[in-house]
Design a protein around this motif. Structure first.
Motif, PDB file in Angstrom:
ATOM      1  N   GLU A  33       0.830  -1.206   0.000  1.00  0.00           N
ATOM      2  CA  GLU A  33       0.000   0.000   0.000  1.00  0.00           C
ATOM      3  C   GLU A  33       0.869   1.261   0.000  1.00  0.00           C
ATOM      4  OE1 GLU A  33      -2.655  -0.198   3.346  1.00  0.00           O
ATOM      5  OE2 GLU A  33      -3.515  -2.096   2.675  1.00  0.00           O
ATOM      6  N   PHE A  34       1.926   1.230   0.789  1.00  0.00           N
ATOM      7  CA  PHE A  34       2.813   2.399   0.874  1.00  0.00           C
ATOM      8  C   PHE A  34       3.512   2.668  -0.458  1.00  0.00           C
ATOM      9  CE2 PHE A  34       7.076   4.176   1.698  1.00  0.00           C
ATOM     10  CZ  PHE A  34       6.694   5.400   2.231  1.00  0.00           C
ATOM     11  N   VAL A  35       4.006   1.627  -1.093  1.00  0.00           N
ATOM     12  CA  VAL A  35       4.698   1.792  -2.381  1.00  0.00           C
ATOM     13  C   VAL A  35       3.729   2.331  -3.437  1.00  0.00           C
ATOM     14  CG1 VAL A  35       5.837   0.551  -4.268  1.00  0.00           C
ATOM     15  CG2 VAL A  35       6.491   0.106  -1.900  1.00  0.00           C
ATOM     16  N   LYS A  36       2.520   1.795  -3.460  1.00  0.00           N
ATOM     17  CA  LYS A  36       1.524   2.253  -4.419  1.00  0.00           C
ATOM     18  C   LYS A  36       1.205   3.731  -4.194  1.00  0.00           C
ATOM     19  CE  LYS A  36      -3.129   1.464  -6.131  1.00  0.00           C
ATOM     20  NZ  LYS A  36      -4.408   0.805  -5.959  1.00  0.00           N
ATOM     21  N   LYS A  37       0.967   4.104  -2.945  1.00  0.00           N
ATOM     22  CA  LYS A  37       0.644   5.493  -2.614  1.00  0.00           C
ATOM     23  C   LYS A  37       1.834   6.409  -2.932  1.00  0.00           C
ATOM     24  CE  LYS A  37      -0.849   8.436   1.180  1.00  0.00           C
ATOM     25  NZ  LYS A  37      -1.088   8.532   2.623  1.00  0.00           N
ATOM     26  N   SER A  38       3.028   5.958  -2.640  1.00  0.00           N
ATOM     27  CA  SER A  38       4.230   6.751  -2.914  1.00  0.00           C
ATOM     28  C   SER A  38       4.418   6.958  -4.415  1.00  0.00           C
ATOM     29  CB  SER A  38       5.470   6.085  -2.321  1.00  0.00           C
ATOM     30  OG  SER A  38       5.381   6.048  -0.926  1.00  0.00           O
ATOM     31  N   TYR A  39       4.200   5.904  -5.179  1.00  0.00           N
ATOM     32  CA  TYR A  39       4.342   5.993  -6.635  1.00  0.00           C
ATOM     33  C   TYR A  39       3.335   6.987  -7.208  1.00  0.00           C
ATOM     34  CZ  TYR A  39       4.122   4.767 -11.561  1.00  0.00           C
ATOM     35  OH  TYR A  39       4.107   4.839 -12.925  1.00  0.00           O
ATOM     36  N   GLU A  40       2.075   6.872  -6.781  1.00  0.00           N
ATOM     37  CA  GLU A  40       1.043   7.785  -7.273  1.00  0.00           C
ATOM     38  C   GLU A  40       1.370   9.232  -6.896  1.00  0.00           C
ATOM     39  OE1 GLU A  40      -2.457   6.089  -5.532  1.00  0.00           O
ATOM     40  OE2 GLU A  40      -2.655   4.568  -7.096  1.00  0.00           O
ATOM     41  N   GLY A  41       1.881   9.432  -5.683  1.00  0.00           N
ATOM     42  CA  GLY A  41       2.272  10.770  -5.253  1.00  0.00           C
ATOM     43  C   GLY A  41       3.424  11.315  -6.079  1.00  0.00           C
ATOM     44  N   ALA A  42       4.395  10.462  -6.387  1.00  0.00           N
ATOM     45  CA  ALA A  42       5.548  10.892  -7.183  1.00  0.00           C
ATOM     46  C   ALA A  42       5.130  11.261  -8.604  1.00  0.00           C
ATOM     47  CB  ALA A  42       6.611   9.791  -7.207  1.00  0.00           C
ATOM     48  N   VAL A  43       4.246  10.476  -9.197  1.00  0.00           N
ATOM     49  CA  VAL A  43       3.754  10.782 -10.545  1.00  0.00           C
ATOM     50  C   VAL A  43       2.978  12.098 -10.537  1.00  0.00           C
ATOM     51  CG1 VAL A  43       2.166  10.038 -12.370  1.00  0.00           C
ATOM     52  CG2 VAL A  43       3.738   8.395 -11.332  1.00  0.00           C
ATOM     53  N   SER A  44       2.142  12.280  -9.533  1.00  0.00           N
ATOM     54  CA  SER A  44       1.377  13.514  -9.410  1.00  0.00           C
ATOM     55  C   SER A  44       2.306  14.716  -9.243  1.00  0.00           C
ATOM     56  CB  SER A  44       0.426  13.419  -8.216  1.00  0.00           C
ATOM     57  OG  SER A  44      -0.231  14.640  -8.001  1.00  0.00           O
ATOM     58  N   GLN A  45       3.325  14.555  -8.416  1.00  0.00           N
ATOM     59  CA  GLN A  45       4.282  15.647  -8.200  1.00  0.00           C
ATOM     60  C   GLN A  45       5.081  15.944  -9.464  1.00  0.00           C
ATOM     61  OE1 GLN A  45       4.344  17.568  -5.634  1.00  0.00           O
ATOM     62  NE2 GLN A  45       6.089  18.795  -6.245  1.00  0.00           N
TER      63      GLN A  45
END
Length: 110
Positions: free
Chosen positions: A70-82
């Motif tokens: 869950e953390f990796v998925k959320k981190s990836y989505e945040g990085a793409v958004s950023q």
């Protein structure tokens, strides 16, 4: 009737004015970009710290894997958004930097 010297002087003044406007826009845009990057870094560090605190309290391997996934998925989505947001800021910067020169180049083309 304007002389060649007066025309050159006017063009130079317009170029200097455009350069000053462009420098001001650059400064403001870079500040916005730096603030955005700093805010994202702080947020990311806080989320990572919270994640590791949660991870330390997990009782099973399965729960740890689920939490990590869950953390990796959320981190990836945040990085793409950023990355998207930063790209937009840089595109806006390039457009803003060109604006002061549009009038100058239009006059040269005539």
């Amino acid at each position: 009737m304007a002389t060649g010297y007066e025309d050159v002087q006017k063009i130079l003044k317009e170029n200097i004015d455009a350069a000053m406007k462009s420098a001001d826009l650059l400064s403001k845009s870079l500040q916005t970009i730096a603030t955005e990057a700093t805010d994202y870094s702080k947020k990311s560090a806080e989320e990572t710290t919270k994640h590791f605190e949660k991870l330390m309290g997990v009782k099973s391997v399965e729960a740890a894997i689920e939490l990590q996934t869950e953390f990796v998925k959320k981190s990836y989505e945040g990085a793409v958004s950023q990355a998207t947001k930063m790209t937009e800021l840089y595109v806006d910067l390039s457009k803003d930097l060109a604006k002061p020169y549009e009038g100058v180049f239009a006059k040269i083309g005539k």
